[in-house]
Scaffold this motif. Sequence first.
Motif, PDB file in Angstrom:
ATOM      1  N   LEU A 285       0.879  -1.230  -0.109  1.00 13.09           N
ATOM      2  CA  LEU A 285       0.065  -0.016  -0.192  1.00 13.09           C
ATOM      3  C   LEU A 285       0.787   1.299   0.162  1.00 13.09           C
ATOM      4  CD1 LEU A 285      -2.807  -1.202   2.547  1.00 13.09           C
ATOM      5  CD2 LEU A 285      -3.060  -0.614   0.053  1.00 13.09           C
ATOM      6  N   GLN A 286       2.049   1.346   0.676  1.00 17.70           N
ATOM      7  CA  GLN A 286       3.023   2.239   0.752  1.00 17.70           C
ATOM      8  C   GLN A 286       3.740   2.443  -0.593  1.00 17.70           C
ATOM      9  OE1 GLN A 286       5.085   1.021   4.271  1.00 17.70           O
ATOM     10  NE2 GLN A 286       4.025   2.397   5.651  1.00 17.70           N
ATOM     11  N   GLN A 287       3.733   1.307  -1.193  1.00 20.03           N
ATOM     12  CA  GLN A 287       4.540   1.393  -2.626  1.00 20.03           C
ATOM     13  C   GLN A 287       3.429   1.849  -3.673  1.00 20.03           C
ATOM     14  OE1 GLN A 287       5.394  -2.667  -3.895  1.00 20.03           O
ATOM     15  NE2 GLN A 287       6.708  -1.901  -5.380  1.00 20.03           N
ATOM     16  N   ILE A 288       2.178   1.583  -3.528  1.00 19.42           N
ATOM     17  CA  ILE A 288       1.175   2.450  -4.406  1.00 19.42           C
ATOM     18  C   ILE A 288       0.932   3.796  -4.198  1.00 19.42           C
ATOM     19  CG2 ILE A 288      -1.073   2.235  -5.155  1.00 19.42           C
ATOM     20  CD1 ILE A 288      -1.256  -0.678  -4.255  1.00 19.42           C
ATOM     21  N   GLY A 289       1.311   4.238  -2.984  1.00 19.79           N
ATOM     22  CA  GLY A 289       1.137   5.614  -2.323  1.00 19.79           C
ATOM     23  C   GLY A 289       0.246   6.472  -2.805  1.00 19.79           C
ATOM     24  N   THR A 290      -0.248   6.368  -3.956  1.00 22.30           N
ATOM     25  CA  THR A 290      -1.676   7.096  -4.301  1.00 22.30           C
ATOM     26  C   THR A 290      -2.841   6.234  -4.825  1.00 22.30           C
ATOM     27  OG1 THR A 290      -0.776   7.811  -6.363  1.00 22.30           O
ATOM     28  CG2 THR A 290       0.014   9.246  -4.406  1.00 22.30           C
ATOM     29  N   VAL A 291      -3.825   6.911  -4.761  1.00 20.01           N
ATOM     30  CA  VAL A 291      -5.051   6.282  -5.540  1.00 20.01           C
ATOM     31  C   VAL A 291      -4.900   6.361  -7.096  1.00 20.01           C
ATOM     32  CG1 VAL A 291      -7.559   6.844  -6.014  1.00 20.01           C
ATOM     33  CG2 VAL A 291      -6.802   6.891  -3.653  1.00 20.01           C
ATOM     34  N   GLU A 292      -4.007   7.199  -7.341  1.00 19.19           N
ATOM     35  CA  GLU A 292      -4.027   7.515  -8.931  1.00 19.19           C
ATOM     36  C   GLU A 292      -3.053   6.200  -9.534  1.00 19.19           C
ATOM     37  OE1 GLU A 292      -3.601   9.858  -6.934  1.00 19.19           O
ATOM     38  OE2 GLU A 292      -5.449  10.771  -7.448  1.00 19.19           O
ATOM     39  N   ARG A 293      -2.173   5.787  -8.649  1.00 17.80           N
ATOM     40  CA  ARG A 293      -1.482   4.513  -8.955  1.00 17.80           C
ATOM     41  C   ARG A 293      -2.023   3.166  -8.785  1.00 17.80           C
ATOM     42  NH1 ARG A 293       4.562   4.150  -7.142  1.00 17.80           N
ATOM     43  NH2 ARG A 293       4.389   3.092  -9.009  1.00 17.80           N
ATOM     44  N   ILE A 294      -3.181   3.077  -8.369  1.00 16.82           N
ATOM     45  CA  ILE A 294      -3.882   1.707  -8.047  1.00 16.82           C
ATOM     46  C   ILE A 294      -4.113   0.999  -9.434  1.00 16.82           C
ATOM     47  CG2 ILE A 294      -6.042   0.478  -7.632  1.00 16.82           C
ATOM     48  CD1 ILE A 294      -6.154   2.672  -5.151  1.00 16.82           C
ATOM     49  N   PRO A 295      -4.577   1.453 -10.737  1.00 17.00           N
ATOM     50  CA  PRO A 295      -4.587   0.944 -11.812  1.00 17.00           C
ATOM     51  C   PRO A 295      -3.256  -0.090 -12.301  1.00 17.00           C
ATOM     52  CG  PRO A 295      -5.770   2.811 -11.976  1.00 17.00           C
ATOM     53  CD  PRO A 295      -5.144   2.904 -10.899  1.00 17.00           C
ATOM     54  N   GLU A 296      -2.065   0.966 -12.035  1.00 12.61           N
ATOM     55  CA  GLU A 296      -1.072   0.097 -12.624  1.00 12.61           C
ATOM     56  C   GLU A 296      -0.750  -1.061 -11.509  1.00 12.61           C
ATOM     57  OE1 GLU A 296       2.313   2.907 -11.268  1.00 12.61           O
ATOM     58  OE2 GLU A 296       3.598   1.323 -11.177  1.00 12.61           O
ATOM     59  N   PHE A 297      -1.069  -0.919 -10.354  1.00 13.48           N
ATOM     60  CA  PHE A 297      -0.562  -2.247  -9.613  1.00 13.48           C
ATOM     61  C   PHE A 297      -2.029  -3.395  -9.759  1.00 13.48           C
ATOM     62  CE2 PHE A 297       3.092  -1.413  -6.806  1.00 13.48           C
ATOM     63  CZ  PHE A 297       3.128  -0.020  -7.285  1.00 13.48           C
ATOM     64  N   ILE A 298      -2.957  -3.125 -10.214  1.00 17.42           N
ATOM     65  CA  ILE A 298      -4.123  -4.028 -10.415  1.00 17.42           C
ATOM     66  C   ILE A 298      -3.588  -4.595 -11.638  1.00 17.42           C
ATOM     67  CG2 ILE A 298      -6.425  -4.270 -11.403  1.00 17.42           C
ATOM     68  CD1 ILE A 298      -6.677  -3.479  -8.507  1.00 17.42           C
ATOM     69  N   ALA A 299      -3.222  -4.132 -12.576  1.00 13.94           N
ATOM     70  CA  ALA A 299      -2.731  -4.608 -13.851  1.00 13.94           C
ATOM     71  C   ALA A 299      -1.827  -5.747 -13.842  1.00 13.94           C
ATOM     72  CB  ALA A 299      -2.267  -3.574 -14.906  1.00 13.94           C
ATOM     73  N   ARG A 300      -0.623  -5.130 -12.834  1.00  8.71           N
ATOM     74  CA  ARG A 300       0.479  -5.999 -12.576  1.00  8.71           C
ATOM     75  C   ARG A 300      -0.030  -7.247 -11.738  1.00  8.71           C
ATOM     76  NH1 ARG A 300       5.142  -3.969  -8.996  1.00  8.71           N
ATOM     77  NH2 ARG A 300       5.827  -6.144  -9.422  1.00  8.71           N
ATOM     78  N   ALA A 301      -1.042  -7.260 -10.903  1.00 12.96           N
ATOM     79  CA  ALA A 301      -1.504  -8.453 -10.290  1.00 12.96           C
ATOM     80  C   ALA A 301      -2.310  -9.316 -11.246  1.00 12.96           C
ATOM     81  CB  ALA A 301      -2.579  -7.961  -9.172  1.00 12.96           C
ATOM     82  N   LYS A 302      -2.867  -8.827 -12.398  1.00 11.51           N
ATOM     83  CA  LYS A 302      -3.592  -9.561 -13.254  1.00 11.51           C
ATOM     84  C   LYS A 302      -2.644 -10.356 -14.529  1.00 11.51           C
ATOM     85  CE  LYS A 302      -7.281  -7.454 -14.555  1.00 11.51           C
ATOM     86  NZ  LYS A 302      -8.014  -6.414 -15.085  1.00 11.51           N
ATOM     87  N   ASP A 303      -1.348  -9.741 -14.329  1.00 15.18           N
ATOM     88  CA  ASP A 303      -0.409 -10.001 -15.394  1.00 15.18           C
ATOM     89  C   ASP A 303       0.085 -11.345 -15.122  1.00 15.18           C
ATOM     90  OD1 ASP A 303       2.617  -8.641 -17.004  1.00 15.18           O
ATOM     91  OD2 ASP A 303       1.487 -10.544 -17.202  1.00 15.18           O
ATOM     92  N   LYS A 304      -0.140 -12.510 -15.732  1.00 15.93           N
ATOM     93  CA  LYS A 304       0.447 -13.813 -15.523  1.00 15.93           C
ATOM     94  C   LYS A 304       2.147 -13.778 -15.462  1.00 15.93           C
ATOM     95  CE  LYS A 304      -1.606 -17.148 -15.086  1.00 15.93           C
ATOM     96  NZ  LYS A 304      -2.164 -17.270 -13.627  1.00 15.93           N
ATOM     97  N   ASN A 305       2.508 -12.949 -16.035  1.00 16.07           N
ATOM     98  CA  ASN A 305       4.218 -12.881 -16.339  1.00 16.07           C
ATOM     99  C   ASN A 305       4.869 -12.087 -15.106  1.00 16.07           C
ATOM    100  OD1 ASN A 305       3.798 -14.536 -19.092  1.00 16.07           O
ATOM    101  ND2 ASN A 305       3.549 -12.378 -19.879  1.00 16.07           N
ATOM    102  N   ASP A 306       3.759 -11.514 -14.389  1.00 12.99           N
ATOM    103  CA  ASP A 306       4.272 -10.597 -13.298  1.00 12.99           C
ATOM    104  C   ASP A 306       4.179 -11.436 -11.912  1.00 12.99           C
ATOM    105  OD1 ASP A 306       4.377  -7.075 -12.612  1.00 12.99           O
ATOM    106  OD2 ASP A 306       4.836  -8.946 -11.245  1.00 12.99           O
ATOM    107  N   PRO A 307       5.269 -11.790 -11.133  1.00 15.98           N
ATOM    108  CA  PRO A 307       4.917 -12.573 -10.123  1.00 15.98           C
ATOM    109  C   PRO A 307       4.042 -11.819  -9.051  1.00 15.98           C
ATOM    110  CG  PRO A 307       6.981 -11.862 -10.167  1.00 15.98           C
ATOM    111  CD  PRO A 307       6.485 -11.366 -11.373  1.00 15.98           C
ATOM    112  N   PHE A 308       4.099 -10.415  -9.172  1.00 11.19           N
ATOM    113  CA  PHE A 308       3.405  -9.555  -8.100  1.00 11.19           C
ATOM    114  C   PHE A 308       2.064  -9.917  -7.956  1.00 11.19           C
ATOM    115  CE2 PHE A 308       2.451  -5.968  -5.800  1.00 11.19           C
ATOM    116  CZ  PHE A 308       0.864  -5.497  -5.978  1.00 11.19           C
ATOM    117  N   ARG A 309       1.700 -10.088  -6.515  1.00 13.64           N
ATOM    118  CA  ARG A 309       0.254 -10.345  -6.164  1.00 13.64           C
ATOM    119  C   ARG A 309      -0.253  -9.131  -5.146  1.00 13.64           C
ATOM    120  NH1 ARG A 309      -0.732 -16.877  -5.191  1.00 13.64           N
ATOM    121  NH2 ARG A 309      -0.662 -17.204  -7.319  1.00 13.64           N
TER     122      ARG A 309
END
Length: 439
Positions: A285-309
């Motif tokens: 949550l601290q890495q996301i930092g702002t509401v504006e950056r949420i879509p970027e992390f949602i996309a990463r969580a959905k990306d099969k090639n990205d280990p980010f969850r």
Amino acid sequence: MSVAETYAAPPVSEAALTADGEQCQLPIRKGTLGPDVIDITSLYSKTNHFTFDPGFTSTASCESKITFIDGDEGVLLYRGYPIDELAETGKFLESAYLLLNGELPTQDQFDDFSTRIAYHTMVHEQMSQFYKGFRRDAHPMAVMVGVVGALSAFYHDSTDIRDPEQREMASIRMIAKMPTIAAMAHKYSIGQPFVYPQNHLDYSANFLNMCFAVPCEPYKVDPVLSRAMDRIFILHADHEQNASTSTVRLAGSSGANPFACISAGIACLWGPAHGGANEAALTMLQQIGTVERIPEFIARAKDKNDPFRLMGFGHRVYKNYDPRAKIMQKTCHEVLEAVGHGDDPTLKVALELEHIALNDDYFIEKKLYPNIDFYSGITLRALGFPTEMFTVLFAIARTVGWIAQWKEMIEDPYQRIGRPRQLYTGAKQRSYVPISERV
Ligand code: SDX
């Protein structure tokens, strides 16, 4: 009499299985709640086959009367009592007594239990030397694994697991000393002197006092924060056969002493996929930092090639909202208001991230909801704990569940050492080749 004939609930029907043309009947047993089970204890002897279930997604490892979870309905019961009712008005030591003994305590039983716990909160004075062996910046979970494991070197008179009195004493000592050991780990990491437990304080107030009091001035525990801490302990106390509880049961099945078993449970809980997720969720949550950056992390969580969850999201059992997360969110608001951080930007990010994720097809399709760790990090930081202490707090609470499950396993007359088998896909037998002849 075989284990299959005597163990668990009585058979209610049978499952027919055909393997390599061989058919066998397997008993189906029914519990009081939840799915029936196919009893496969005789499968290998009847069919010369093992079952295969890495991660144990379809495996009941034991019979238990302690905690029930309905992952589809988002239900969590401690000995039949809903978690929200226990957390709303109960005290942590009430739930501890309930998990250990099966019934809620009367007032006399509660007073006696609380007094016994209070009188065992001190640790052997020589244990304070143990901390000096760690670097000040050691992760407190590393300290917990070491110091809790060392308890068996100090309390020999409660390590004989076959003696009910010693089991009882070890249970009391473990539950009583975890907050003290945890608070000492925190104080050591910040270079402040250890604060002794105070018997006039209740369990959670005593823990906050040991963590935040200093010798230079009186410290008054805020009752709102102490109540929140108590509720957080209730939420984390037990959770059926999760990874760390299964670790404690497996370690205990060999006859290892309870302190060593709890130390093994702490080690397993540390993982970011398990109890370490509260620390990881706040960091995220601290890495996301702002509401504006949420879509970027949602996309990463959905990306099969990205280990980010999305840490704090998803659960092996809950395919609905984790009932504990709802209560944790409410507690989060209470604590932030009490400490004057009602407008904490991290909470804003968490609330918006939850809203976006719960309306995103990926998360809906995979039934990913916030779990207990999603809001706990924000709450624990507001209580004044450094991020590294979050999983330590989880371990304090879960010690009650680990001890209750360990006790149930040890007292099971049909308890045997846990020893899973495997599907071997390695090399077939071959002869040794002298090194001079290897190419
Ligand atoms: C705790 O077991 C317990 O009871 C644990 C606990 C307790 O009280 O003891 O409740 C405490 O450990 C809570 C969980 C804390 N962990 C986290 O918040 C870490 C993030 N969550 C994930 O790592 C995951 O959801 C697990 C580990 C919690 C559950 O893993 P599962 O059941 O093995 O789920 P999965 O990995 O099979 O995921 C199913 C699908 C996968 O996609 P596909 O392979 O099917 O395409 O969902 C995806 C996963 O990629 N997925 C996620 C996700 N969690 C699962 N995608 C993005 N973000 C996530 N958090």
